[in-house]
Scaffold this active site. Structure first.
Site, PDB file in Angstrom:
ATOM      1  N   HIS A 123       0.897  -1.280   0.040  1.00  0.00           N
ATOM      2  CA  HIS A 123      -0.028   0.049   0.009  1.00  0.00           C
ATOM      3  C   HIS A 123       0.883   1.250  -0.152  1.00  0.00           C
ATOM      4  CE1 HIS A 123      -2.881   3.089   1.869  1.00  0.00           C
ATOM      5  NE2 HIS A 123      -3.841   2.100   1.427  1.00  0.00           N
ATOM      6  N   ASP A 200       3.369  -4.779   7.764  1.00  0.00           N
ATOM      7  CA  ASP A 200       2.137  -3.895   7.584  1.00  0.00           C
ATOM      8  C   ASP A 200       0.814  -4.908   7.882  1.00  0.00           C
ATOM      9  OD1 ASP A 200      -0.117  -2.550   7.138  1.00  0.00           O
ATOM     10  OD2 ASP A 200       0.800  -1.859   5.147  1.00  0.00           O
ATOM     11  N   GLN A 203      -4.194  -5.256   6.772  1.00  0.00           N
ATOM     12  CA  GLN A 203      -5.274  -6.303   6.005  1.00  0.00           C
ATOM     13  C   GLN A 203      -5.040  -7.583   6.707  1.00  0.00           C
ATOM     14  OE1 GLN A 203      -7.733  -5.330   4.362  1.00  0.00           O
ATOM     15  NE2 GLN A 203      -6.946  -3.301   3.698  1.00  0.00           N
ATOM     16  N   LYS A 226      -9.778  -0.835  10.852  1.00  0.00           N
ATOM     17  CA  LYS A 226     -10.005  -2.053   9.844  1.00  0.00           C
ATOM     18  C   LYS A 226     -10.283  -3.469  10.811  1.00  0.00           C
ATOM     19  CE  LYS A 226      -7.027  -0.175   6.280  1.00  0.00           C
ATOM     20  NZ  LYS A 226      -7.782   0.204   5.169  1.00  0.00           N
ATOM     21  N   CYS A 364      -4.789   2.312  -3.674  1.00  0.00           N
ATOM     22  CA  CYS A 364      -3.511   2.954  -3.098  1.00  0.00           C
ATOM     23  C   CYS A 364      -2.437   1.939  -3.179  1.00  0.00           C
ATOM     24  CB  CYS A 364      -3.622   3.306  -1.579  1.00  0.00           C
ATOM     25  SG  CYS A 364      -4.928   4.582  -1.320  1.00  0.00           S
TER      26      CYS A 364
HETATM   27  N1  PLP Z   1      -1.601  -0.870   4.552  1.00  0.00           N
HETATM   28  C1  PLP Z   1      -2.358  -1.577   4.041  1.00  0.00           C
HETATM   29  C2  PLP Z   1      -2.161  -2.755   3.442  1.00  0.00           C
HETATM   30  C3  PLP Z   1      -3.770  -1.102   3.865  1.00  0.00           C
HETATM   31  O1  PLP Z   1      -4.719  -1.837   2.995  1.00  0.00           O
HETATM   32  C4  PLP Z   1      -4.026   0.274   4.175  1.00  0.00           C
HETATM   33  C5  PLP Z   1      -5.322   0.903   4.228  1.00  0.00           C
HETATM   34  O2  PLP Z   1      -6.169   0.531   3.059  1.00  0.00           O
HETATM   35  C6  PLP Z   1      -3.051   1.020   5.020  1.00  0.00           C
HETATM   36  C7  PLP Z   1      -1.970   0.326   5.040  1.00  0.00           C
HETATM   37  C8  PLP Z   1      -3.296   2.445   5.423  1.00  0.00           C
HETATM   38  O3  PLP Z   1      -4.090   2.427   6.386  1.00  0.00           O
HETATM   39  P1  PLP Z   1      -4.767   3.808   7.158  1.00  0.00           P
HETATM   40  O4  PLP Z   1      -5.372   4.665   5.954  1.00  0.00           O
HETATM   41  O5  PLP Z   1      -5.564   3.299   8.037  1.00  0.00           O
HETATM   42  O6  PLP Z   1      -3.628   4.380   7.811  1.00  0.00           O
END
Ligand code: PLP
Length: 407
Positions: A123, A200, A203, A226, A364
């Site tokens: 992401h 990270d 998900q 999430k 993203c």
């Molecule tokens: N990393 C992953 C794999 C994501 O799917 C997301 C959000 O969709 C993020 C990071 C960023 O999360 P946040 O916008 O809640 O900070």
């Protein structure tokens, strides 16, 4: 099993509403999850009866709020099996957690010519902060690629790591492909070369049991929203010895030990990284979300969502014009697909009118789309409150939409 999960829907007030007079089918769970009543009620209850700024008051309400916040931290610590609450930093989400590490780890450990490895399926929030760090420090960003079905080329990792590699940052589950990455293996390879790893978990945390001690990861990050908790909450787990060596990310209240005109000394962990008034009421509600899903059981959630994933994947095979992007054998409950000669956003806009919320675009994760040479995908992502009947409704709606778009 299915019956239990259908009954669970009543815990989520929003799921009984209609959109354009149709029952809401919410398949955008990878973007954010809906909130159970206990989370909504906790927020209202706290603002109605207990609100006072934490950590710096001697009065009853401040003390109550402080204790509730620290109990919430304890719930999070136990949930991920961190060895100490000192290793649980409260942030406003995955993005902030990664930026914190990229800045602070970067200040402590990254110098000109050093190398950082990310994967091509990250992401943007696990990509751009490292790019910015590399620009700031004149370091080098190296990228681990994935194969045509969306699996990381783990063998390449052996070649990518050099004596200059200072950290590897990789996603546990891809938000755009659904791939569950072999993070245990990645951590093992990295550690055999003394390289720390950030995972990270944005998900993964809502679908898969995470034990940070067992994983032996150095950092693990996720967002509260999430995992059925409020927006503006998040977690950075970090190993104590690394966090101790990292300088503060932001300056302000609470992160200090002593301030004089000449010099400031810093608070102990975790407060060193928590400048300013934290989002304490939402964090307290996040702990309620965690307790709620623990009652259901994360393994039950994973198994049920896998049944939904398999069923929807099978039904999508009814469309010869659909190509599923991301077909790794180990997948989380996310399906991304493209349709020959149809733009994803056209599908999203039309299907929305049938009460179905899904996401279209690059999610993203533009480097993934560049790799597949597509403008984006249609993505459906499931939570344990989704049903097989909803998948049937979605398939019928998709048939109508594709007929309209082909006319
Ligand atoms: N990393 C992953 C794999 C994501 O799917 C997301 C959000 O969709 C993020 C990071 C960023 O999360 P946040 O916008 O809640 O900070």
């Amino acid at each position: 099993m299915k019956k239990i999960f259908e009954d669970i829907r009543k815990d989520f007030p929003i799921l009984s509403r209609t959109i354009y007079n149709k029952p809401l089918v919410y398949f955008d769970n990878a973007a954010t999850t809906q909130k159970p009543k206990i989370v909504i009620d906790t927020i209202a209850e706290f603002y109605s009866n207990y609100n006072a700024n934490i950590h710096r008051g001697v009065h009853y309400l401040s003390d109550y709020s402080t204790q509730a916040t620290e109990k919430a931290r304890e719930v999070i610590k136990n949930f991920i099996n961190a060895s100490s609450v000192k290793e649980v930093i409260l942030t406003k989400g995955t993005t902030e957690s990664i930026n914190l590490v990229a800045f602070s780890f970067g200040e402590a450990f990254i110098n000109e010519g050093d190398e950082i490895i990310v994967s091509k399926m990250e992401h943007h929030s696990n990509f751009v902060p490292w790019q910015l760090l590399c620009q700031r420090k004149k370091a080098v960003l190296k990228v681990l690629n994935f194969n045509s079905i969306g699996e990381l080329n783990i063998d390449e990792l052996y070649k990518l790591i050099t004596v200059k590699t200072k950290i590897i940052a990789v996603t546990h589950v891809s938000n755009a492909l659904g791939t569950i990455n072999p993070i245990e293996k990645i951590i093992e390879i990295a550690h055999s070369r003394n390289v720390p790893v950030l995972i990270d978990g944005a998900q993964a945390i809502q679908h898969i049991k995470v034990d940070v001690q067992k994983l032996n990861c150095d950092f693990y990050v996720f967002s509260g929203h999430k995992i059925y908790g409020p927006t503006g909450t998040g977690v950075l787990y970090g190993k104590k010895d690394l966090l101790e060596k990292m300088p503060p990310y932001q300056g302000g209240g609470e992160m200090i030990s002593k301030v004089t005109v000449e010099k400031t000394t810093f608070n102990v962990l975790p407060y060193k990284f928590e400048a300013g008034t934290p989002n304490y009421i939402d964090t307290i509600a996040l702990a309620e979300a965690i307790k709620y899903i623990e009652k259901i059981g994360i393994d039950n959630i994973y198994n049920y969502e896998t049944e939904l994933l398999n069923y929807a994947t099978e039904r999508l095979k009814e469309f010869p014009e659909i190509k599923i992007i991301g077909q790794a054998p180990k997948k989380s409950a996310v399906i991304s697909f493209s349709v020959d000669n149809v733009h994803p956003s056209d599908i999203g806009i039309l299907i929305d009118k049938m009460g179905i919320a899904l996401r279209t675009g690059t999610h993203c994760a533009e480097p993934i789309m560049q790799e597949f040479n597509i403008p984006g995908t249609v993505r459906v992502s499931f939570a344990f409150y989704n049903t097989f009947k909803e998948i049937d409704l979605f398939i019928e709606a998709l048939k109508k939409v594709l007929l309209m778009l082909k006319k």
